[in-house]
Design an enzyme around this catalytic site. Structure first.
Site, PDB file in Angstrom:
ATOM      1  N   CYS A  77       0.833  -1.203   0.000  1.00 21.39           N
ATOM      2  CA  CYS A  77       0.000   0.000   0.000  1.00 21.39           C
ATOM      3  C   CYS A  77       0.872   1.259   0.000  1.00 21.39           C
ATOM      4  O   CYS A  77       1.628   1.478  -0.935  1.00 21.39           O
ATOM      5  CB  CYS A  77      -0.985  -0.042   1.180  1.00 21.39           C
ATOM      6  SG  CYS A  77      -2.288   1.195   1.048  1.00 21.39           S
ATOM      7  N   HIS A 175      -4.017  -4.841  -0.132  1.00 16.06           N
ATOM      8  CA  HIS A 175      -3.608  -5.363   1.177  1.00 16.06           C
ATOM      9  C   HIS A 175      -3.708  -6.888   1.176  1.00 16.06           C
ATOM     10  O   HIS A 175      -4.786  -7.425   1.411  1.00 16.06           O
ATOM     11  CB  HIS A 175      -4.512  -4.789   2.274  1.00 16.06           C
ATOM     12  CG  HIS A 175      -4.224  -3.366   2.586  1.00 16.06           C
ATOM     13  ND1 HIS A 175      -3.213  -2.990   3.445  1.00 16.06           N
ATOM     14  CD2 HIS A 175      -4.770  -2.219   2.142  1.00 16.06           C
ATOM     15  CE1 HIS A 175      -3.164  -1.673   3.526  1.00 16.06           C
ATOM     16  NE2 HIS A 175      -4.095  -1.175   2.750  1.00 16.06           N
ATOM     17  N   GLU A 177      -2.816  -8.880   3.368  1.00 13.50           N
ATOM     18  CA  GLU A 177      -3.192  -9.348   4.716  1.00 13.50           C
ATOM     19  C   GLU A 177      -4.691  -9.246   4.956  1.00 13.50           C
ATOM     20  O   GLU A 177      -5.205  -9.777   5.926  1.00 13.50           O
ATOM     21  CB  GLU A 177      -2.404  -8.579   5.779  1.00 13.50           C
ATOM     22  CG  GLU A 177      -2.843  -7.140   6.056  1.00 13.50           C
ATOM     23  CD  GLU A 177      -2.315  -6.093   5.063  1.00 13.50           C
ATOM     24  OE1 GLU A 177      -1.865  -6.478   3.956  1.00 13.50           O
ATOM     25  OE2 GLU A 177      -2.366  -4.903   5.393  1.00 13.50           O
TER      26      GLU A 177
END
Lengths: 195, 251
Positions: A77, A175, A177
């Site tokens: 990001c 992202h 994650e």
């Protein structure tokens, strides 16, 4: 394996740590230069505003260290955006690893982009076992344009680089994650890189 | 293509999930962490946790819960309910929340939106707006819709966007709990007035309602609670049917 998450006070690093925990990957949060230098893999996260994040990097000297790293580095990001040459956000000079400028989305689309968007034209090995048109979760008002270092594309008003790669440096705008199983796969691919 | 999002909302009281009809008559729908994990498995696009407890222990309890949720799931989630300061936001983000949702505090202190956006970035600041129609005008309400303000919905939406909100979560108090569909006209007008994503909330009861809010309401995301918690609509089936109807959706 020794994995370091660069902890420079820019955003939600905890989510990334938890994601790696779920993959049974040990990682340490650190802003210590020697620890970062000694890592097998370095993850460089970041959310928030570019110029203040860059200031934090500069005040700790990490702005000079990161471009010199020789092990695989993954920017996520804002981390990825700071690895570019320049960002319009706060008119901020980046680390200059990727030879591309970061621009703000035009108002023909809602800004920020929030949500799950598809990725295409992916390059290996970072996208191993991830299918074309897979969905990844992004939250961004700024984007890196397409360039010779583009490693995957996303369309939002225009086509932009949702991933970049140059030598040992990787970056993703989305992202991983927070991108369910496909995101976990990408993190594993990075962890398993041989370089 | 960016997909439309389906967002289950979990109301939290003292660490447990609850959801009322028109914000009264609370029923217990289970453990928030377990529910969150289930929803992530079912391909929910995002989750919202709304803490409605009012104890002194609230901040600490919520931070602990946020941490447990962040450990358990791999999709983004937003936390709201009683957030009124930069410190409140910092502790939630540090524990793994992706976004926070402001409501009354933003009305009482609009400058808080600017402060939070400057410090944490617009991308994690959702402003929740509860409104209902009074004599044909959409008026912003506080305290779960009980207290009217003098703010016009659309003016307030423009203001929060201008101050740096990254997203608006609009709940129509006239529709909430009714299962008769979302407030699509008002939603579409918000989308015309601001250039940030809008989440539709209040009134979702069946597939057609979700279709309508994405098409006619121009919503970027749709939020619902009890219909998901009590299995009246299954998220995988809803998403599959929306996709069959040509809505851009993640399966």
């Amino acid at each position: 394996m020794n994995i370091v998450l660069v902890d420079y006070g820019a955003g939600n690093i905890q989510s990334l740590k938890f994601a790696l925990d779920r993959l049974n990957v040990d990682a340490v949060l650190s802003s210590n230069k020697n620890e970062i230098l000694a890592a097998d893999k370095v993850i460089f996260p970041g959310v928030g505003e570019a110029s203040s994040a860059m200031q934090k990097l500069e005040s700790s000297g990490l702005d000079l260290l990161i471009p010199e790293l020789t092990q695989p580095v993954l920017g996520i990001c804002l981390g990825m955006q700071l690895m570019c040459s320049h960002t319009e956000e706060g008119d901020t000079l980046g680390l200059g690893i990727f030879d591309v400028a970061v621009k703000r989305f035009k108002s023909d689309v809602k800004v920020p982009q929030i949500g799950w968007n598809t990725i295409t034209n992916m390059k290996y090995p970072l996208f191993h076992n991830i299918k074309n048109n897979e969905y990844m979760y992004s939250v961004n008002s700024y984007y890196a344009a397409l360039c010779k270092e583009t490693a995957a594309q996303t369309q939002y008003g225009l086509n932009y680089s949702c991933a970049l790669q140059k030598n040992n440096f990787y970056g993703v705008q989305f992202h991983p994650e927070k991108s369910s199983k496909a995101g976990s796969q990408l993190l594993l691919n990075f962890i398993n890189l041989n370089l | 293509m960016l997909t439309k999002r389906i967002i289950p909302c979990l109301d939290i009281k003292d660490g447990r999930t609850v959801k009322g009809i028109n914000f009264v008559n609370l029923r217990d729908a289970g453990d928030p962490v377990e529910l969150a994990r289930q929803y992530a498995e079912q391909n929910a696009d995002e989750l919202v946790f709304l803490d409605i407890s009012a104890t002194e222990q609230k901040r600490k309890t919520l931070a602990v819960l946020v941490r447990k949720v962040a450990q358990a799931i791999d999709i983004p989630f937003t936390v709201g309910g009683g957030i009124s300061s930069v410190d409140d936001v910092a502790i939630l983000l540090q524990n793994g929340a992706d976004k926070v949702s402001l409501n009354s505090a933003a009305v009482k202190e609009p400058e808080l939106i600017n402060k939070l956006a400057a410090q944490f970035g617009s991308q994690c600041i959702v402003v929740a707006i509860d409104a209902r129609q009074i004599n044909g005008q959409w008026m912003v309400h506080l305290v779960g819709g009980k207290v009217p303000t003098k703010l016009d919905l659309f003016e307030w939406a423009r203001e929060v966007a201008k101050r740096g909100a990254g997203e608006i979560l609009f709940t129509s108090m006239d529709h909430d709990g009714t299962k008769t569909g979302f407030a699509n006209k008002a939603l579409a007008r918000i989308s015309e007035e601001v250039n940030i994503p809008v989440i539709a909330s209040g009134g979702g009861g069946n597939l057609q309602h979700f279709m309508d809010t994405f098409i006619h309401g121009k919503a970027d995301a749709a939020l619902a609670a009890s219909i998901f918690h009590f299995g009246e609509i299954s998220i995988p089936r809803l998403k599959k049917e929306l996709k069959n109807k040509q809505i851009t959706i993640r399966i």
